[in-house]
Design a protein around this motif. Structure first.
Motif, PDB file in Angstrom:
ATOM      1  N   LYS A 268      -6.599  -1.914   4.733  1.00 30.05           N
ATOM      2  CA  LYS A 268      -7.916  -1.356   5.031  1.00 30.05           C
ATOM      3  C   LYS A 268      -7.810  -0.213   6.043  1.00 30.05           C
ATOM      4  CE  LYS A 268     -12.610  -2.985   6.083  1.00 30.05           C
ATOM      5  NZ  LYS A 268     -13.164  -2.838   4.720  1.00 30.05           N
TER       6      LYS A 268
ATOM      7  N   GLN B 264      -2.013  -8.294   6.444  1.00 29.22           N
ATOM      8  CA  GLN B 264      -1.795  -7.351   5.344  1.00 29.22           C
ATOM      9  C   GLN B 264      -3.106  -6.687   4.929  1.00 29.22           C
ATOM     10  OE1 GLN B 264      -1.112  -8.323   1.063  1.00 29.22           O
ATOM     11  NE2 GLN B 264       1.009  -7.729   1.541  1.00 29.22           N
ATOM     12  N   GLN B 265      -4.159  -7.472   4.753  1.00 27.90           N
ATOM     13  CA  GLN B 265      -5.454  -6.904   4.381  1.00 27.90           C
ATOM     14  C   GLN B 265      -5.953  -5.929   5.444  1.00 27.90           C
ATOM     15  OE1 GLN B 265      -8.478  -9.702   3.271  1.00 27.90           O
ATOM     16  NE2 GLN B 265      -7.273 -10.613   1.620  1.00 27.90           N
TER      17      GLN B 265
ATOM     18  N   ASN C  89      -5.601 -12.106   8.429  1.00 27.98           N
ATOM     19  CA  ASN C  89      -4.811 -11.583   7.314  1.00 27.98           C
ATOM     20  C   ASN C  89      -4.327 -10.178   7.656  1.00 27.98           C
ATOM     21  OD1 ASN C  89      -3.919 -10.438   4.789  1.00 27.98           O
ATOM     22  ND2 ASN C  89      -5.099 -12.008   3.721  1.00 27.98           N
TER      23      ASN C  89
ATOM     24  N   TYR D 199       0.871  -1.191   0.000  1.00 26.70           N
ATOM     25  CA  TYR D 199       0.000   0.000   0.000  1.00 26.70           C
ATOM     26  C   TYR D 199       0.897   1.227   0.000  1.00 26.70           C
ATOM     27  CZ  TYR D 199      -3.612   3.348   1.445  1.00 26.70           C
ATOM     28  OH  TYR D 199      -4.473   4.416   1.503  1.00 26.70           O
TER      29      TYR D 199
END
Length: 210
Positions: free
Chosen positions: A200, A195-196, A193, A117
């Motif tokens: 977010k 990373q997710q 998760n 990101y």
């Protein structure tokens, strides 16, 4: 085994490097040491300052090496010189070679980190690695692999390892209330998760920036 012999191609500097031979025989193509796929996929690599497109490549997470396919009578696969790679893109995921420091050192290897990101405020980097486990089946040696990942957040030119809620609060000063509220709502995602969760969260913080 990585041989020291070099392949020289006068027409394309990227096709110079030691031959790559995979000595880790796995039980199946689904259990492998590479990023996402055992197979080669076309991608982009910036090598020695020069971009190369539609290069058949795969990323060896066990050894932290970028492998390219080059079919000729002598060599088939080449391990690129990692110090000459500034970035590459594989399966629509971008990796950059970061400069080493005390935060990255325990995980650095050849320095390739996914840009998970990025905007004007935040840069989230993910480091992937795989570890092997040896198995003997019918007197032959095979390997299985397990993937691990760690995440680093760069905010205001300060890099932090993110492994807990406490790490987040330290890494993003001034947004503690928002981080705590978000964490309460998405704690299960953080565990499932990371990373997710972080992508977010950072998107949410950027959208609510005053």
């Amino acid at each position: 085994m990585f041989y020291d012999s070099l392949l020289v191609n006068e027409n394309n500097n990227i096709f110079n490097g030691p031959e790559y031979i995979d000595i880790h025989k796995s039980i199946s193509k689904e259990d492998h040491k590479f990023y996402k796929s055992y197979d080669f996929h076309k991608g982009l690599v910036v090598y020695n300052g020069q971009p190369y497109f539609d290069i058949k490549m795969k990323y060896d997470l066990l050894n932290d090496l970028l492998i390219i396919q080059f079919d000729n009578k002598n060599f088939k696969y080449i391990s690129l010189n990692s110090s000459l790679i500034s970035e590459f893109e594989i399966d629509n995921n971008r990796f950059v070679r970061l400069k080493n420091n005390t935060i990255l050192e325990p995980y650095y290897k050849n320095g390739f980190f996914e840009v998970a990101y990025q905007n004007k405020e935040y840069s989230l980097y993910t480091k992937y690695k795989k570890v092997e486990k040896k198995k003997i089946i019918n007197k032959s040696i095979y390997y299985t692999f397990k993937e691990h990942s760690v995440h680093f957040l760069n905010f205001k030119n300060k890099l932090n390892l993110i492994d807990s809620k406490k790490d987040l609060l330290k890494a993003i000063p001034g947004r503690e209330s928002e981080v705590k509220t978000f964490f309460s709502s998405y704690s299960k995602l953080f565990k499932k998760n990371k990373q997710q969760f972080l992508i977010k969260l950072l998107g949410n913080l950027s959208a609510n920036q005053q």
